[in-house]
Write a protein that holds these residues in place. Sequence first.
Motif, PDB file in Angstrom:
ATOM      1  N   ALA A  97       0.818  -1.208   0.000  1.00  0.00           N
ATOM      2  CA  ALA A  97       0.000   0.000   0.000  1.00  0.00           C
ATOM      3  C   ALA A  97       0.852   1.259   0.000  1.00  0.00           C
ATOM      4  O   ALA A  97       0.317   2.361  -0.009  1.00  0.00           O
ATOM      5  CB  ALA A  97      -0.926  -0.005   1.210  1.00  0.00           C
ATOM      6  N   ALA A  98       2.153   1.127   0.008  1.00  0.00           N
ATOM      7  CA  ALA A  98       3.040   2.295  -0.014  1.00  0.00           C
ATOM      8  C   ALA A  98       3.266   2.762  -1.444  1.00  0.00           C
ATOM      9  O   ALA A  98       3.262   1.981  -2.381  1.00  0.00           O
ATOM     10  CB  ALA A  98       4.379   1.957   0.628  1.00  0.00           C
ATOM     11  N   THR A  99       3.498   4.063  -1.573  1.00  0.00           N
ATOM     12  CA  THR A  99       3.954   4.627  -2.838  1.00  0.00           C
ATOM     13  C   THR A  99       5.466   4.543  -2.835  1.00  0.00           C
ATOM     14  O   THR A  99       6.103   4.761  -1.806  1.00  0.00           O
ATOM     15  CB  THR A  99       3.512   6.097  -2.952  1.00  0.00           C
ATOM     16  OG1 THR A  99       2.093   6.149  -2.964  1.00  0.00           O
ATOM     17  CG2 THR A  99       4.058   6.751  -4.208  1.00  0.00           C
ATOM     18  N   VAL A 100       6.050   4.219  -3.969  1.00  0.00           N
ATOM     19  CA  VAL A 100       7.506   4.214  -4.101  1.00  0.00           C
ATOM     20  C   VAL A 100       7.875   5.323  -5.077  1.00  0.00           C
ATOM     21  O   VAL A 100       7.332   5.397  -6.178  1.00  0.00           O
ATOM     22  CB  VAL A 100       8.040   2.857  -4.603  1.00  0.00           C
ATOM     23  CG1 VAL A 100       9.530   2.935  -4.874  1.00  0.00           C
ATOM     24  CG2 VAL A 100       7.744   1.765  -3.588  1.00  0.00           C
ATOM     25  N   ALA A 101       8.772   6.203  -4.637  1.00  0.00           N
ATOM     26  CA  ALA A 101       9.246   7.296  -5.480  1.00  0.00           C
ATOM     27  C   ALA A 101      10.728   7.106  -5.744  1.00  0.00           C
ATOM     28  O   ALA A 101      11.461   6.645  -4.872  1.00  0.00           O
ATOM     29  CB  ALA A 101       9.004   8.637  -4.793  1.00  0.00           C
ATOM     30  N   LYS A 102      11.156   7.471  -6.946  1.00  0.00           N
ATOM     31  CA  LYS A 102      12.568   7.356  -7.313  1.00  0.00           C
ATOM     32  C   LYS A 102      13.089   8.747  -7.644  1.00  0.00           C
ATOM     33  O   LYS A 102      12.455   9.489  -8.379  1.00  0.00           O
ATOM     34  CB  LYS A 102      12.744   6.416  -8.497  1.00  0.00           C
ATOM     35  CG  LYS A 102      12.378   4.969  -8.115  1.00  0.00           C
ATOM     36  CD  LYS A 102      12.639   3.992  -9.220  1.00  0.00           C
ATOM     37  CE  LYS A 102      14.073   3.761  -9.535  1.00  0.00           C
ATOM     38  NZ  LYS A 102      14.829   2.927  -8.627  1.00  0.00           N
ATOM     39  N   VAL A 103      14.257   9.071  -7.069  1.00  0.00           N
ATOM     40  CA  VAL A 103      14.895  10.358  -7.304  1.00  0.00           C
ATOM     41  C   VAL A 103      16.295  10.106  -7.850  1.00  0.00           C
ATOM     42  O   VAL A 103      17.123   9.488  -7.173  1.00  0.00           O
ATOM     43  CB  VAL A 103      14.991  11.195  -6.006  1.00  0.00           C
ATOM     44  CG1 VAL A 103      15.708  12.509  -6.267  1.00  0.00           C
ATOM     45  CG2 VAL A 103      13.608  11.431  -5.412  1.00  0.00           C
ATOM     46  N   ASP A 104      16.550  10.563  -9.062  1.00  0.00           N
ATOM     47  CA  ASP A 104      17.869  10.458  -9.673  1.00  0.00           C
ATOM     48  C   ASP A 104      18.744  11.557  -9.070  1.00  0.00           C
ATOM     49  O   ASP A 104      18.479  12.745  -9.278  1.00  0.00           O
ATOM     50  CB  ASP A 104      17.746  10.619 -11.185  1.00  0.00           C
ATOM     51  CG  ASP A 104      19.064  10.448 -11.920  1.00  0.00           C
ATOM     52  OD1 ASP A 104      20.139  10.721 -11.339  1.00  0.00           O
ATOM     53  OD2 ASP A 104      19.021  10.065 -13.101  1.00  0.00           O
ATOM     54  N   VAL A 105      19.772  11.164  -8.326  1.00  0.00           N
ATOM     55  CA  VAL A 105      20.604  12.151  -7.625  1.00  0.00           C
ATOM     56  C   VAL A 105      21.416  13.016  -8.580  1.00  0.00           C
ATOM     57  O   VAL A 105      21.773  14.144  -8.228  1.00  0.00           O
ATOM     58  CB  VAL A 105      21.541  11.495  -6.580  1.00  0.00           C
ATOM     59  CG1 VAL A 105      20.730  10.822  -5.485  1.00  0.00           C
ATOM     60  CG2 VAL A 105      22.515  10.524  -7.219  1.00  0.00           C
ATOM     61  N   ASP A 106      21.697  12.534  -9.771  1.00  0.00           N
ATOM     62  CA  ASP A 106      22.427  13.340 -10.744  1.00  0.00           C
ATOM     63  C   ASP A 106      21.533  14.442 -11.305  1.00  0.00           C
ATOM     64  O   ASP A 106      21.975  15.570 -11.510  1.00  0.00           O
ATOM     65  CB  ASP A 106      22.983  12.476 -11.875  1.00  0.00           C
ATOM     66  CG  ASP A 106      24.090  11.549 -11.397  1.00  0.00           C
ATOM     67  OD1 ASP A 106      24.839  11.938 -10.477  1.00  0.00           O
ATOM     68  OD2 ASP A 106      24.199  10.433 -11.920  1.00  0.00           O
ATOM     69  N   ALA A 107      20.276  14.133 -11.547  1.00  0.00           N
ATOM     70  CA  ALA A 107      19.335  15.103 -12.100  1.00  0.00           C
ATOM     71  C   ALA A 107      18.785  16.047 -11.031  1.00  0.00           C
ATOM     72  O   ALA A 107      18.382  17.165 -11.340  1.00  0.00           O
ATOM     73  CB  ALA A 107      18.183  14.379 -12.798  1.00  0.00           C
TER      74      ALA A 107
END
Length: 152
Positions: A97-107
Amino acid sequence: MSEASDDTDEELERIRERKKERLASGEGSTLSDGAGGGPTADTETADTPDEPVHVDGQADFEDVVADGVVLVDFHADWCGPCKMLEPVVEDIAETTAATVAKVDVDAHQGLAREYGVQGVPTLLLFVDGELTERRVGVQGEGALRELVGQHV
């Protein structure tokens, strides 16, 4: 190391195959067999995405983490451990039930700096906009399921 590597490869392949089967069958965001262990379909809600959400800047990040349980994966394309973790976080997105977010550290270096990300992968868990947990490095699927399960 080869035996551990073989186990990891088998686990990743199992996750990929299960996801392919679910996508091919048109099955939604539930697991009928409970495969993978830990909390799955029984904690699923219709309003969480079945795949990781790619964050596109500060405002987007704030919107994503504002409500509910959100596991944020700070990663980089060149990072080997990040690539190892990718199928695990995809499975967490699909089966919890969790949302997963991805953050590109270079961008998004500003976001990484703001949240003290000094190495990748770094996983942050937000509950209703509040940072509650931080994990650095590759995490096992069971450990991440337990972490998310404590808050959903």
